[in-house]
Design a protein around this motif. Structure first.
Motif, PDB file in Angstrom:
ATOM      1  N   GLU A 151       0.751  -1.276   0.200  1.00 33.88           N
ATOM      2  CA  GLU A 151       0.129  -0.068  -0.261  1.00 33.88           C
ATOM      3  C   GLU A 151       0.920   1.290  -0.073  1.00 33.88           C
ATOM      4  O   GLU A 151       0.548   2.376  -0.447  1.00 33.88           O
ATOM      5  CB  GLU A 151      -0.920  -0.074   1.169  1.00 33.88           C
ATOM      6  CG  GLU A 151      -1.872  -1.051   1.141  1.00 33.88           C
ATOM      7  CD  GLU A 151      -2.787  -1.244   2.527  1.00 33.88           C
ATOM      8  OE1 GLU A 151      -4.021  -1.265   2.261  1.00 33.88           O
ATOM      9  OE2 GLU A 151      -2.131  -1.294   3.399  1.00 33.88           O
ATOM     10  N   VAL A 219      -7.452  -1.905  -9.895  1.00 39.98           N
ATOM     11  CA  VAL A 219      -7.943  -2.932  -8.714  1.00 39.98           C
ATOM     12  C   VAL A 219      -7.398  -4.205  -9.059  1.00 39.98           C
ATOM     13  O   VAL A 219      -6.609  -4.877  -7.989  1.00 39.98           O
ATOM     14  CB  VAL A 219      -9.379  -2.627  -8.818  1.00 39.98           C
ATOM     15  CG1 VAL A 219      -9.838  -3.641  -7.488  1.00 39.98           C
ATOM     16  CG2 VAL A 219      -9.674  -1.367  -8.186  1.00 39.98           C
ATOM     17  N   TRP A 220      -7.644  -4.786 -10.171  1.00 42.14           N
ATOM     18  CA  TRP A 220      -7.208  -6.183 -10.768  1.00 42.14           C
ATOM     19  C   TRP A 220      -5.497  -6.255 -10.509  1.00 42.14           C
ATOM     20  O   TRP A 220      -5.086  -7.105  -9.794  1.00 42.14           O
ATOM     21  CB  TRP A 220      -7.616  -6.455 -11.950  1.00 42.14           C
ATOM     22  CG  TRP A 220      -7.183  -7.858 -12.508  1.00 42.14           C
ATOM     23  CD1 TRP A 220      -7.877  -8.951 -12.218  1.00 42.14           C
ATOM     24  CD2 TRP A 220      -6.034  -8.179 -13.034  1.00 42.14           C
ATOM     25  NE1 TRP A 220      -7.269  -9.945 -12.831  1.00 42.14           N
ATOM     26  CE2 TRP A 220      -6.037  -9.758 -13.377  1.00 42.14           C
ATOM     27  CE3 TRP A 220      -4.842  -7.589 -13.630  1.00 42.14           C
ATOM     28  CZ2 TRP A 220      -4.915 -10.360 -14.011  1.00 42.14           C
ATOM     29  CZ3 TRP A 220      -3.951  -8.138 -14.300  1.00 42.14           C
ATOM     30  CH2 TRP A 220      -4.235  -9.605 -14.591  1.00 42.14           C
ATOM     31  N   GLN A 223      -4.600  -6.330  -6.765  1.00 43.92           N
ATOM     32  CA  GLN A 223      -4.568  -7.573  -6.045  1.00 43.92           C
ATOM     33  C   GLN A 223      -3.923  -8.648  -6.601  1.00 43.92           C
ATOM     34  O   GLN A 223      -3.488  -9.362  -5.737  1.00 43.92           O
ATOM     35  CB  GLN A 223      -6.481  -7.836  -6.538  1.00 43.92           C
ATOM     36  CG  GLN A 223      -6.814  -9.114  -5.813  1.00 43.92           C
ATOM     37  CD  GLN A 223      -6.712  -9.030  -4.268  1.00 43.92           C
ATOM     38  OE1 GLN A 223      -7.034  -7.997  -3.582  1.00 43.92           O
ATOM     39  NE2 GLN A 223      -6.325 -10.264  -3.402  1.00 43.92           N
ATOM     40  N   GLN A 224      -3.777  -8.626  -7.874  1.00 39.52           N
ATOM     41  CA  GLN A 224      -2.618  -9.478  -8.327  1.00 39.52           C
ATOM     42  C   GLN A 224      -1.172  -9.572  -7.819  1.00 39.52           C
ATOM     43  O   GLN A 224      -0.357 -10.366  -7.316  1.00 39.52           O
ATOM     44  CB  GLN A 224      -2.801 -10.008  -9.918  1.00 39.52           C
ATOM     45  CG  GLN A 224      -3.871 -10.066 -10.421  1.00 39.52           C
ATOM     46  CD  GLN A 224      -4.711 -11.172  -9.875  1.00 39.52           C
ATOM     47  OE1 GLN A 224      -4.328 -12.289  -9.434  1.00 39.52           O
ATOM     48  NE2 GLN A 224      -5.991 -10.684  -9.589  1.00 39.52           N
ATOM     49  N   ARG A 226      -0.429  -8.144  -4.861  1.00 40.44           N
ATOM     50  CA  ARG A 226      -0.370  -8.391  -3.572  1.00 40.44           C
ATOM     51  C   ARG A 226      -0.353 -10.105  -3.295  1.00 40.44           C
ATOM     52  O   ARG A 226       0.319 -10.553  -2.450  1.00 40.44           O
ATOM     53  CB  ARG A 226      -1.658  -7.961  -2.742  1.00 40.44           C
ATOM     54  CG  ARG A 226      -1.275  -6.429  -2.452  1.00 40.44           C
ATOM     55  CD  ARG A 226      -2.636  -5.840  -1.926  1.00 40.44           C
ATOM     56  NE  ARG A 226      -2.563  -4.443  -1.884  1.00 40.44           N
ATOM     57  CZ  ARG A 226      -3.234  -3.472  -1.582  1.00 40.44           C
ATOM     58  NH1 ARG A 226      -4.640  -3.842  -0.981  1.00 40.44           N
ATOM     59  NH2 ARG A 226      -3.245  -2.312  -1.307  1.00 40.44           N
ATOM     60  N   GLU A 227      -1.284 -10.778  -4.415  1.00 38.22           N
ATOM     61  CA  GLU A 227      -1.394 -12.182  -3.931  1.00 38.22           C
ATOM     62  C   GLU A 227       0.146 -12.816  -4.280  1.00 38.22           C
ATOM     63  O   GLU A 227       0.499 -14.171  -3.903  1.00 38.22           O
ATOM     64  CB  GLU A 227      -2.567 -13.002  -4.797  1.00 38.22           C
ATOM     65  CG  GLU A 227      -3.859 -12.291  -4.305  1.00 38.22           C
ATOM     66  CD  GLU A 227      -4.844 -12.878  -5.328  1.00 38.22           C
ATOM     67  OE1 GLU A 227      -4.708 -13.683  -6.126  1.00 38.22           O
ATOM     68  OE2 GLU A 227      -6.165 -12.688  -5.141  1.00 38.22           O
TER      69      GLU A 227
END
Length: 256
Positions: A151, A219-220, A223-224, A226-227
Protein backbone atom coordinates in the motif's frame (compact mmCIF):
# COMPACT_ATOMS: atom_id res chain seq x y z
CA UNK A 1 -21.91 38.32 23.91
CA UNK A 2 -21.08 35.32 26.03
CA UNK A 3 -21.97 31.71 25.44
CA UNK A 4 -25.37 30.62 26.70
CA UNK A 5 -25.85 27.31 28.41
CA UNK A 6 -28.26 25.07 26.55
CA UNK A 7 -30.50 22.38 27.94
CA UNK A 8 -28.03 19.60 27.12
CA UNK A 9 -26.14 18.18 30.09
CA UNK A 10 -22.44 19.01 30.39
CA UNK A 11 -20.09 16.29 29.20
CA UNK A 12 -18.13 14.67 32.00
CA UNK A 13 -15.82 11.71 32.48
CA UNK A 14 -16.59 8.78 34.76
CA UNK A 15 -14.17 5.93 35.39
CA UNK A 16 -16.02 2.63 35.17
CA UNK A 17 -14.82 -0.94 35.45
CA UNK A 18 -14.20 -2.34 31.99
CA UNK A 19 -16.31 -5.37 32.82
CA UNK A 20 -19.25 -3.17 33.90
CA UNK A 21 -19.59 -1.11 30.71
CA UNK A 22 -22.74 -2.27 28.88
CA UNK A 23 -22.41 -2.50 25.07
CA UNK A 24 -25.09 -1.49 22.61
CA UNK A 25 -27.79 -4.04 21.93
CA UNK A 26 -26.28 -4.54 18.49
CA UNK A 27 -23.21 -3.13 16.80
CA UNK A 28 -22.57 -3.75 13.07
CA UNK A 29 -18.96 -2.51 13.19
CA UNK A 30 -16.30 -5.23 13.14
CA UNK A 31 -12.90 -4.69 14.73
CA UNK A 32 -9.28 -5.71 14.20
CA UNK A 33 -8.71 -6.53 17.86
CA UNK A 34 -5.01 -7.53 17.60
CA UNK A 35 -4.24 -4.20 15.92
CA UNK A 36 -6.31 -2.25 18.46
CA UNK A 37 -4.44 -3.96 21.29
CA UNK A 38 -1.10 -3.06 19.70
CA UNK A 39 -2.20 0.54 19.12
CA UNK A 40 -3.29 0.91 22.75
CA UNK A 41 0.01 -0.56 23.90
CA UNK A 42 1.87 1.94 21.74
CA UNK A 43 -0.14 5.13 22.33
CA UNK A 44 -2.15 4.43 25.47
CA UNK A 45 -5.93 4.73 25.77
CA UNK A 46 -6.33 8.12 24.09
CA UNK A 47 -10.06 8.59 23.52
CA UNK A 48 -12.82 7.82 26.02
CA UNK A 49 -15.80 5.63 25.18
CA UNK A 50 -19.27 7.23 25.19
CA UNK A 51 -22.35 6.09 27.12
CA UNK A 52 -25.93 6.90 26.17
CA UNK A 53 -27.60 8.49 29.20
CA UNK A 54 -31.04 7.27 28.12
CA UNK A 55 -30.19 3.59 27.72
CA UNK A 56 -27.07 3.27 29.85
CA UNK A 57 -25.43 1.47 26.95
CA UNK A 58 -22.30 2.22 24.99
CA UNK A 59 -22.76 4.29 21.83
CA UNK A 60 -19.10 4.69 20.81
CA UNK A 61 -15.92 2.77 21.56
CA UNK A 62 -16.92 -0.89 21.34
CA UNK A 63 -13.71 -2.00 19.62
CA UNK A 64 -11.43 -0.23 22.08
CA UNK A 65 -13.45 -1.61 24.99
CA UNK A 66 -13.09 -5.16 23.61
CA UNK A 67 -9.35 -4.60 23.23
CA UNK A 68 -9.13 -3.57 26.90
CA UNK A 69 -11.10 -6.67 27.90
CA UNK A 70 -8.55 -8.82 26.03
CA UNK A 71 -5.60 -7.04 27.63
CA UNK A 72 -7.03 -7.22 31.15
CA UNK A 73 -7.94 -10.89 30.72
CA UNK A 74 -4.32 -11.59 29.72
CA UNK A 75 -3.06 -9.87 32.90
CA UNK A 76 -1.15 -7.26 30.91
CA UNK A 77 -0.05 -4.00 32.49
CA UNK A 78 -2.78 -1.35 32.23
CA UNK A 79 -1.97 1.13 29.45
CA UNK A 80 -1.63 4.86 29.95
CA UNK A 81 -5.10 6.37 30.43
CA UNK A 82 -6.49 3.34 32.28
CA UNK A 83 -6.58 3.36 36.09
CA UNK A 84 -6.95 0.45 38.50
CA UNK A 85 -9.24 0.26 41.54
CA UNK A 86 -8.40 -1.20 44.93
CA UNK A 87 -9.39 -4.68 43.80
CA UNK A 88 -7.15 -4.53 40.73
CA UNK A 89 -9.97 -4.05 38.20
CA UNK A 90 -9.28 -1.80 35.23
CA UNK A 91 -11.25 1.44 35.01
CA UNK A 92 -12.00 2.94 31.59
CA UNK A 93 -12.83 6.64 31.05
CA UNK A 94 -16.45 6.99 29.91
CA UNK A 95 -17.92 10.21 28.54
CA UNK A 96 -21.38 10.86 29.97
CA UNK A 97 -23.90 13.62 29.43
CA UNK A 98 -25.26 12.72 26.00
CA UNK A 99 -28.65 11.00 25.70
CA UNK A 100 -30.41 9.65 22.64
CA UNK A 101 -34.01 10.51 21.78
CA UNK A 102 -34.88 6.95 20.72
CA UNK A 103 -33.33 3.56 19.96
CA UNK A 104 -33.16 4.51 16.27
CA UNK A 105 -31.37 7.72 17.22
CA UNK A 106 -28.82 5.81 19.30
CA UNK A 107 -28.12 3.27 16.57
CA UNK A 108 -27.87 5.97 13.91
CA UNK A 109 -25.22 7.81 15.90
CA UNK A 110 -23.31 4.59 16.52
CA UNK A 111 -23.14 3.89 12.80
CA UNK A 112 -22.38 7.52 11.92
CA UNK A 113 -19.45 7.79 14.31
CA UNK A 114 -17.82 4.88 12.48
CA UNK A 115 -18.91 5.59 8.92
CA UNK A 116 -18.78 9.36 8.45
CA UNK A 117 -15.03 9.87 9.08
CA UNK A 118 -14.27 7.38 6.30
CA UNK A 119 -16.63 9.14 3.88
CA UNK A 120 -14.38 12.18 3.81
CA UNK A 121 -11.61 10.17 2.18
CA UNK A 122 -7.95 11.16 2.22
CA UNK A 123 -5.76 13.76 0.62
CA UNK A 124 -3.66 11.15 -1.17
CA UNK A 125 -0.60 13.35 -1.64
CA UNK A 126 -0.47 14.43 2.01
CA UNK A 127 -1.13 10.86 3.18
CA UNK A 128 1.67 9.52 0.98
CA UNK A 129 4.10 12.16 2.23
CA UNK A 130 3.11 11.53 5.86
CA UNK A 131 3.49 7.76 5.58
CA UNK A 132 6.79 8.18 3.74
CA UNK A 133 8.15 10.29 6.59
CA UNK A 134 6.85 7.90 9.27
CA UNK A 135 8.32 4.98 7.36
CA UNK A 136 11.73 6.66 7.18
CA UNK A 137 11.82 6.76 10.99
CA UNK A 138 9.98 3.56 11.91
CA UNK A 139 8.55 1.14 9.28
CA UNK A 140 6.92 -0.94 12.02
CA UNK A 141 4.94 2.09 13.17
CA UNK A 142 3.72 2.69 9.63
CA UNK A 143 2.56 -0.93 9.41
CA UNK A 144 0.93 -0.69 12.84
CA UNK A 145 -1.32 2.20 11.78
CA UNK A 146 -2.66 0.11 8.92
CA UNK A 147 -0.51 0.47 5.77
CA UNK A 148 1.48 -2.50 4.53
CA UNK A 149 4.48 -2.30 2.19
CA UNK A 150 2.43 -2.77 -0.98
CA UNK A 151 0.00 0.00 0.00
CA UNK A 152 2.89 2.37 0.70
CA UNK A 153 4.35 1.57 -2.73
CA UNK A 154 1.00 2.33 -4.36
CA UNK A 155 0.61 5.64 -2.55
CA UNK A 156 4.14 6.77 -3.37
CA UNK A 157 3.66 5.82 -7.00
CA UNK A 158 0.47 7.85 -7.07
CA UNK A 159 2.26 10.79 -5.47
CA UNK A 160 4.87 10.69 -8.23
CA UNK A 161 2.17 10.37 -10.88
CA UNK A 162 0.22 13.33 -9.49
CA UNK A 163 3.12 15.73 -9.63
CA UNK A 164 5.69 14.66 -7.10
CA UNK A 165 8.55 16.25 -8.97
CA UNK A 166 8.43 14.86 -12.52
CA UNK A 167 6.83 16.39 -15.58
CA UNK A 168 4.94 14.39 -18.18
CA UNK A 169 7.99 13.34 -20.17
CA UNK A 170 8.83 9.60 -19.78
CA UNK A 171 12.50 10.25 -20.52
CA UNK A 172 12.66 12.75 -17.64
CA UNK A 173 10.97 10.19 -15.36
CA UNK A 174 13.69 7.68 -16.17
CA UNK A 175 16.70 10.00 -16.33
CA UNK A 176 19.00 10.58 -13.36
CA UNK A 177 19.21 14.12 -12.05
CA UNK A 178 22.94 14.56 -12.40
CA UNK A 179 23.20 17.93 -14.12
CA UNK A 180 24.65 18.31 -17.61
CA UNK A 181 22.14 19.17 -20.31
CA UNK A 182 19.71 22.03 -19.83
CA UNK A 183 16.57 20.43 -18.24
CA UNK A 184 14.36 22.66 -20.39
CA UNK A 185 15.65 21.03 -23.57
CA UNK A 186 12.84 18.51 -23.99
CA UNK A 187 13.95 17.34 -27.42
CA UNK A 188 17.35 16.36 -26.09
CA UNK A 189 15.75 14.43 -23.24
CA UNK A 190 13.51 12.52 -25.61
CA UNK A 191 16.46 11.43 -27.69
CA UNK A 192 18.36 10.01 -24.72
CA UNK A 193 18.91 6.26 -25.16
CA UNK A 194 18.64 3.68 -22.41
CA UNK A 195 22.38 3.03 -22.72
CA UNK A 196 23.11 6.71 -22.13
CA UNK A 197 20.75 6.76 -19.18
CA UNK A 198 22.46 3.70 -17.69
CA UNK A 199 25.87 5.34 -17.99
CA UNK A 200 24.71 8.28 -15.87
CA UNK A 201 22.92 6.36 -13.12
CA UNK A 202 23.95 6.39 -9.51
CA UNK A 203 23.70 2.67 -8.74
CA UNK A 204 22.67 3.35 -5.14
CA UNK A 205 19.84 5.76 -5.93
CA UNK A 206 16.24 4.49 -6.10
CA UNK A 207 13.90 5.52 -8.91
CA UNK A 208 10.14 5.19 -9.20
CA UNK A 209 8.45 3.71 -12.27
CA UNK A 210 4.87 4.89 -12.64
CA UNK A 211 2.29 2.60 -14.25
CA UNK A 212 -1.12 3.98 -15.16
CA UNK A 213 -4.29 1.88 -15.60
CA UNK A 214 -8.00 2.59 -15.73
CA UNK A 215 -9.89 1.89 -12.48
CA UNK A 216 -10.92 -1.78 -12.94
CA UNK A 217 -7.51 -2.74 -14.33
CA UNK A 218 -5.76 -0.90 -11.48
CA UNK A 219 -7.81 -2.75 -8.83
CA UNK A 220 -7.17 -6.07 -10.57
CA UNK A 221 -3.44 -5.42 -10.94
CA UNK A 222 -2.98 -4.38 -7.32
CA UNK A 223 -4.82 -7.49 -6.13
CA UNK A 224 -2.65 -9.76 -8.29
CA UNK A 225 0.55 -8.05 -7.14
CA UNK A 226 -0.40 -8.56 -3.51
CA UNK A 227 -1.28 -12.21 -4.04
CA UNK A 228 1.99 -12.87 -5.87
CA UNK A 229 3.92 -11.06 -3.13
CA UNK A 230 2.28 -13.26 -0.49
CA UNK A 231 2.84 -16.46 -2.49
CA UNK A 232 6.51 -15.72 -3.08
CA UNK A 233 7.28 -14.09 0.24
CA UNK A 234 8.19 -10.76 -1.35
CA UNK A 235 8.09 -7.45 0.47
CA UNK A 236 6.90 -4.94 -2.14
CA UNK A 237 5.35 -4.40 -5.55
CA UNK A 238 8.80 -3.49 -6.84
CA UNK A 239 10.12 -6.94 -5.86
CA UNK A 240 7.13 -8.61 -7.54
CA UNK A 241 7.70 -6.72 -10.81
CA UNK A 242 11.40 -7.63 -10.81
CA UNK A 243 10.55 -11.30 -10.17
CA UNK A 244 7.99 -11.37 -13.01
CA UNK A 245 10.42 -9.72 -15.42
CA UNK A 246 13.12 -12.19 -14.43
CA UNK A 247 10.69 -15.08 -15.07
CA UNK A 248 9.75 -13.67 -18.46
CA UNK A 249 13.29 -13.11 -19.74
CA UNK A 250 14.97 -15.99 -17.96
CA UNK A 251 17.54 -13.70 -16.42
CA UNK A 252 18.07 -12.55 -12.85
CA UNK A 253 18.12 -8.79 -12.20
CA UNK A 254 21.48 -7.21 -11.34
CA UNK A 255 22.41 -6.86 -7.69
CA UNK A 256 21.35 -3.60 -6.05
Amino acid sequence: MGWMMGSMAARELEYVRVRDVVPATRNPKEHDLPRLVDLIRRFGFVESVVRDGRTGRLVAGHGRLEALEVMERRDQSPPDGITVDQEGAWLVPVTVGWASRSDDDAEALGVALNAVPALGGWNSATLAETLRDINAVDPDLRRLIGYDDAELDDLLAGLQEDGGGWDDDPAEQAAPRTGGADPTDRNQRRSTSLAELADGYDDQASRIMVLSWEGPRYVWAVQQLREIAEQRGLDSNADVVLALIADAVGQAPPDA
